[in-house]
Write a protein that holds these residues in place. Sequence first.
Motif, PDB file in Angstrom:
ATOM      1  N   TYR A  24     122.893 -69.389  46.645  1.00 59.85           N
ATOM      2  CA  TYR A  24     121.585 -68.744  46.725  1.00 59.85           C
ATOM      3  C   TYR A  24     120.466 -69.764  46.534  1.00 59.85           C
ATOM      4  O   TYR A  24     120.600 -70.737  45.779  1.00 59.85           O
ATOM      5  N   THR A  25     119.367 -69.509  47.198  1.00 59.37           N
ATOM      6  CA  THR A  25     118.136 -70.251  46.929  1.00 59.37           C
ATOM      7  C   THR A  25     117.145 -69.279  46.277  1.00 59.37           C
ATOM      8  O   THR A  25     117.355 -68.065  46.299  1.00 59.37           O
ATOM      9  N   PRO A  26     116.064 -69.784  45.670  1.00 59.44           N
ATOM     10  CA  PRO A  26     115.074 -68.863  45.107  1.00 59.44           C
ATOM     11  C   PRO A  26     114.534 -67.910  46.166  1.00 59.44           C
ATOM     12  O   PRO A  26     114.443 -68.266  47.342  1.00 59.44           O
ATOM     13  N   ASN A  27     114.166 -66.710  45.753  1.00 58.82           N
ATOM     14  CA  ASN A  27     113.599 -65.736  46.696  1.00 58.82           C
ATOM     15  C   ASN A  27     112.452 -66.349  47.499  1.00 58.82           C
ATOM     16  O   ASN A  27     112.348 -66.110  48.710  1.00 58.82           O
ATOM     17  N   ALA A  28     111.606 -67.098  46.838  1.00 56.67           N
ATOM     18  CA  ALA A  28     110.422 -67.648  47.489  1.00 56.67           C
ATOM     19  C   ALA A  28     110.693 -68.939  48.243  1.00 56.67           C
ATOM     20  O   ALA A  28     109.816 -69.426  48.960  1.00 56.67           O
ATOM     21  N   GLY A  29     111.901 -69.479  48.113  1.00 51.02           N
ATOM     22  CA  GLY A  29     112.238 -70.690  48.842  1.00 51.02           C
ATOM     23  C   GLY A  29     112.393 -71.907  47.948  1.00 51.02           C
ATOM     24  O   GLY A  29     111.988 -71.917  46.777  1.00 51.02           O
ATOM     25  N   ILE A  30     113.000 -72.944  48.495  1.00 50.68           N
ATOM     26  CA  ILE A  30     113.193 -74.212  47.794  1.00 50.68           C
ATOM     27  C   ILE A  30     111.825 -74.854  47.571  1.00 50.68           C
ATOM     28  O   ILE A  30     111.001 -74.920  48.495  1.00 50.68           O
ATOM     29  N   PRO A  31     111.525 -75.312  46.354  1.00 47.70           N
ATOM     30  CA  PRO A  31     110.176 -75.807  46.052  1.00 47.70           C
ATOM     31  C   PRO A  31     109.646 -76.857  47.024  1.00 47.70           C
ATOM     32  O   PRO A  31     108.475 -76.804  47.424  1.00 47.70           O
ATOM     33  N   ALA A  32     110.472 -77.814  47.430  1.00 52.84           N
ATOM     34  CA  ALA A  32     109.986 -78.858  48.333  1.00 52.84           C
ATOM     35  C   ALA A  32     109.591 -78.289  49.690  1.00 52.84           C
ATOM     36  O   ALA A  32     108.647 -78.773  50.334  1.00 52.84           O
ATOM     37  N   VAL A  33     110.294 -77.259  50.133  1.00 54.05           N
ATOM     38  CA  VAL A  33     109.979 -76.644  51.413  1.00 54.05           C
ATOM     39  C   VAL A  33     108.667 -75.854  51.302  1.00 54.05           C
ATOM     40  O   VAL A  33     107.823 -75.899  52.202  1.00 54.05           O
ATOM     41  N   ARG A  34     108.493 -75.157  50.192  1.00 51.94           N
ATOM     42  CA  ARG A  34     107.238 -74.439  49.970  1.00 51.94           C
ATOM     43  C   ARG A  34     106.062 -75.412  49.965  1.00 51.94           C
ATOM     44  O   ARG A  34     105.002 -75.128  50.552  1.00 51.94           O
ATOM     45  N   ALA A  35     106.248 -76.553  49.323  1.00 46.45           N
ATOM     46  CA  ALA A  35     105.178 -77.543  49.264  1.00 46.45           C
ATOM     47  C   ALA A  35     104.849 -78.080  50.655  1.00 46.45           C
ATOM     48  O   ALA A  35     103.675 -78.305  50.981  1.00 46.45           O
ATOM     49  N   ALA A  36     105.872 -78.281  51.477  1.00 47.93           N
ATOM     50  CA  ALA A  36     105.646 -78.805  52.828  1.00 47.93           C
ATOM     51  C   ALA A  36     104.867 -77.804  53.682  1.00 47.93           C
ATOM     52  O   ALA A  36     103.946 -78.178  54.421  1.00 47.93           O
ATOM     53  N   PHE A  37     105.210 -76.522  53.592  1.00 46.41           N
ATOM     54  CA  PHE A  37     104.452 -75.506  54.331  1.00 46.41           C
ATOM     55  C   PHE A  37     103.028 -75.401  53.797  1.00 46.41           C
ATOM     56  O   PHE A  37     102.082 -75.203  54.570  1.00 46.41           O
ATOM     57  N   ALA A  38     102.861 -75.518  52.481  1.00 44.63           N
ATOM     58  CA  ALA A  38     101.518 -75.451  51.903  1.00 44.63           C
ATOM     59  C   ALA A  38     100.648 -76.593  52.421  1.00 44.63           C
ATOM     60  O   ALA A  38      99.461 -76.406  52.722  1.00 44.63           O
ATOM     61  N   ARG A  39     101.233 -77.786  52.524  1.00 42.44           N
ATOM     62  CA  ARG A  39     100.473 -78.924  53.060  1.00 42.44           C
ATOM     63  C   ARG A  39     100.071 -78.675  54.510  1.00 42.44           C
ATOM     64  O   ARG A  39      98.953 -79.008  54.915  1.00 42.44           O
ATOM     65  N   ARG A  40     100.987 -78.099  55.290  1.00 40.76           N
ATOM     66  CA  ARG A  40     100.644 -77.822  56.692  1.00 40.76           C
ATOM     67  C   ARG A  40      99.498 -76.815  56.784  1.00 40.76           C
ATOM     68  O   ARG A  40      98.560 -76.990  57.567  1.00 40.76           O
ATOM     69  N   ALA A  41      99.574 -75.745  55.990  1.00 40.77           N
ATOM     70  CA  ALA A  41      98.509 -74.754  55.995  1.00 40.77           C
ATOM     71  C   ALA A  41      97.200 -75.347  55.498  1.00 40.77           C
ATOM     72  O   ALA A  41      96.117 -75.011  55.996  1.00 40.77           O
ATOM     73  N   GLY A  42      97.284 -76.228  54.525  1.00 41.67           N
ATOM     74  CA  GLY A  42      96.083 -76.876  54.018  1.00 41.67           C
ATOM     75  C   GLY A  42      95.422 -77.757  55.059  1.00 41.67           C
ATOM     76  O   GLY A  42      94.192 -77.779  55.189  1.00 41.67           O
ATOM     77  N   ALA A  43      96.235 -78.460  55.834  1.00 38.18           N
ATOM     78  CA  ALA A  43      95.681 -79.310  56.888  1.00 38.18           C
ATOM     79  C   ALA A  43      94.967 -78.479  57.947  1.00 38.18           C
ATOM     80  O   ALA A  43      93.936 -78.892  58.490  1.00 38.18           O
ATOM     81  N   ALA A  44      95.492 -77.281  58.233  1.00 40.10           N
ATOM     82  CA  ALA A  44      94.890 -76.423  59.257  1.00 40.10           C
ATOM     83  C   ALA A  44      93.617 -75.744  58.770  1.00 40.10           C
ATOM     84  O   ALA A  44      92.734 -75.429  59.572  1.00 40.10           O
ATOM     85  N   SER A  45      93.522 -75.511  57.467  1.00 39.26           N
ATOM     86  CA  SER A  45      92.394 -74.755  56.927  1.00 39.26           C
ATOM     87  C   SER A  45      91.362 -75.611  56.210  1.00 39.26           C
ATOM     88  O   SER A  45      90.266 -75.122  55.892  1.00 39.26           O
ATOM     89  N   GLY A  46      91.700 -76.859  55.939  1.00 42.54           N
ATOM     90  CA  GLY A  46      90.791 -77.714  55.187  1.00 42.54           C
ATOM     91  C   GLY A  46      90.762 -77.409  53.705  1.00 42.54           C
ATOM     92  O   GLY A  46      89.841 -77.839  52.992  1.00 42.54           O
ATOM     93  N   LEU A  47      91.783 -76.699  53.196  1.00 41.26           N
ATOM     94  CA  LEU A  47      91.851 -76.318  51.789  1.00 41.26           C
ATOM     95  C   LEU A  47      93.020 -76.999  51.115  1.00 41.26           C
ATOM     96  O   LEU A  47      93.960 -77.469  51.767  1.00 41.26           O
ATOM     97  N   ASP A  48      92.979 -77.051  49.809  1.00 40.84           N
ATOM     98  CA  ASP A  48      94.101 -77.528  49.011  1.00 40.84           C
ATOM     99  C   ASP A  48      94.945 -76.304  48.643  1.00 40.84           C
ATOM    100  O   ASP A  48      94.639 -75.591  47.696  1.00 40.84           O
ATOM    101  N   ILE A  49      96.003 -76.043  49.419  1.00 38.90           N
ATOM    102  CA  ILE A  49      96.824 -74.844  49.243  1.00 38.90           C
ATOM    103  C   ILE A  49      97.934 -75.135  48.230  1.00 38.90           C
ATOM    104  O   ILE A  49      98.739 -76.046  48.422  1.00 38.90           O
ATOM    105  N   SER A  50      97.984 -74.350  47.165  1.00 42.98           N
ATOM    106  CA  SER A  50      99.035 -74.509  46.169  1.00 42.98           C
ATOM    107  C   SER A  50     100.388 -74.130  46.760  1.00 42.98           C
ATOM    108  O   SER A  50     100.498 -73.133  47.490  1.00 42.98           O
ATOM    109  N   PRO A  51     101.460 -74.904  46.446  1.00 42.05           N
ATOM    110  CA  PRO A  51     102.804 -74.520  46.906  1.00 42.05           C
ATOM    111  C   PRO A  51     103.212 -73.123  46.464  1.00 42.05           C
ATOM    112  O   PRO A  51     104.032 -72.481  47.130  1.00 42.05           O
TER     113      PRO A  51
END
Length: 385
Positions: free
Chosen positions: A60-87
């Motif tokens: 099993y992985t955490p319900n919300a996902g593996i932390p490093a993967v969450r951080a990578a998606f947050a960085r992508r969303a941050g780049a698209a929005s110009g915001l610092d998105i928390s993982p």
Amino acid sequence: MPQLSPHVQNVPANQIREITQAAWDTPDALVLSIGEPGFPTPAHILDAARATLDRDETGYTPNAGIPAVRAAFARRAGAASGLDISPHRAFITSGAQQGLHLALTLLLDAGDEVLVPNPGYPTFAMTAELLHAVPVEYPLYPDHGFQPRVEDIEALLTPRTRVLLLNSPSNPLGAVLSRDLTRELVELARRHDLWIVSDECYEAFTFDVPHVSPLAFDGDAGERVITSLTLSKTYGLTGLRIGALIMPEGLETAASTVMESTVSCVASPSQYAALAALTGPQDYVAEASAHYRANRDAACAVLDGKGIPYLAAQGAFYLWADMSFATGGNVRDWTFQFLKEESVAVAPGTAFGSIGEGWIRIALCGDRAELLEGMRRLPSPADAG
């Protein structure tokens, strides 16, 4: 046998799948009806998935996902929005469709209304109906470039309206929301205290215009926008079923509860493949984008030569063409006849809503020679007399 739930029986069939399945059953058919990227998956992404199995990381992985993967998606969303998105705002999903279901489950109660585009992707309405909610279509008219108008949406609001669903770049239209219009739509949602669910599956593919996420106007911690991302189109990982929701702060516990009761968690090989895709070389995305643009330009040249009207796609990898001169008021039936006579499958515009009558969606993502051959078989207005 006992009966299925009535609300399940009342969900209409997906017309895209209908015509595509018929094409798969037709020998040597040219299939332009479905958006399946045709490039080989980059080796480093496949290697990451294999390595997960080799080290037997299959629990099993955490319900919300593996932390490093969450951080990578947050960085992508941050780049698209110009915001610092928390993982902590990124929640890993089994593709965009499961993410859509999760988001709407969090936001809708039975009888609540969700505003969906017409034309728009069919599962927007299908998912709402499966949740006992009511999809209310807001119009995207040809005369306005298939762009939403704030006044049209505002006229549809009722005390039951809870969610405004946006999709840019659009499937099926290839239309892209401008920065000003995106801001106006977020302000509309704020005035009427609505949630926004923003489907950004094709955010990597725009042509000469920027992709603008509603996240950019939703504040640093998020207030009302839930963004759906996927790697299915961006990296051609349709079968790995991997995406993410970017949510306002404070929704993780509720989302984890819903996730546990549906799919529990996303498979670890898919998550590590996603991590490799997001953090590794980006050659695939650049090459795919160039291919889609070139296919669009070549396809438009064929339509221009035939005199077939179309919407000039600014993003995604579809072309929206007006075949009303040939379809006799029933584009769904016409696509089956066209497949039978010419061995070419295109998606009927009515798969995406009533305003799509007479229009077809042509997928631009495959082999260019097959695309152009299929399009050369389209009738022209001159042929129709």
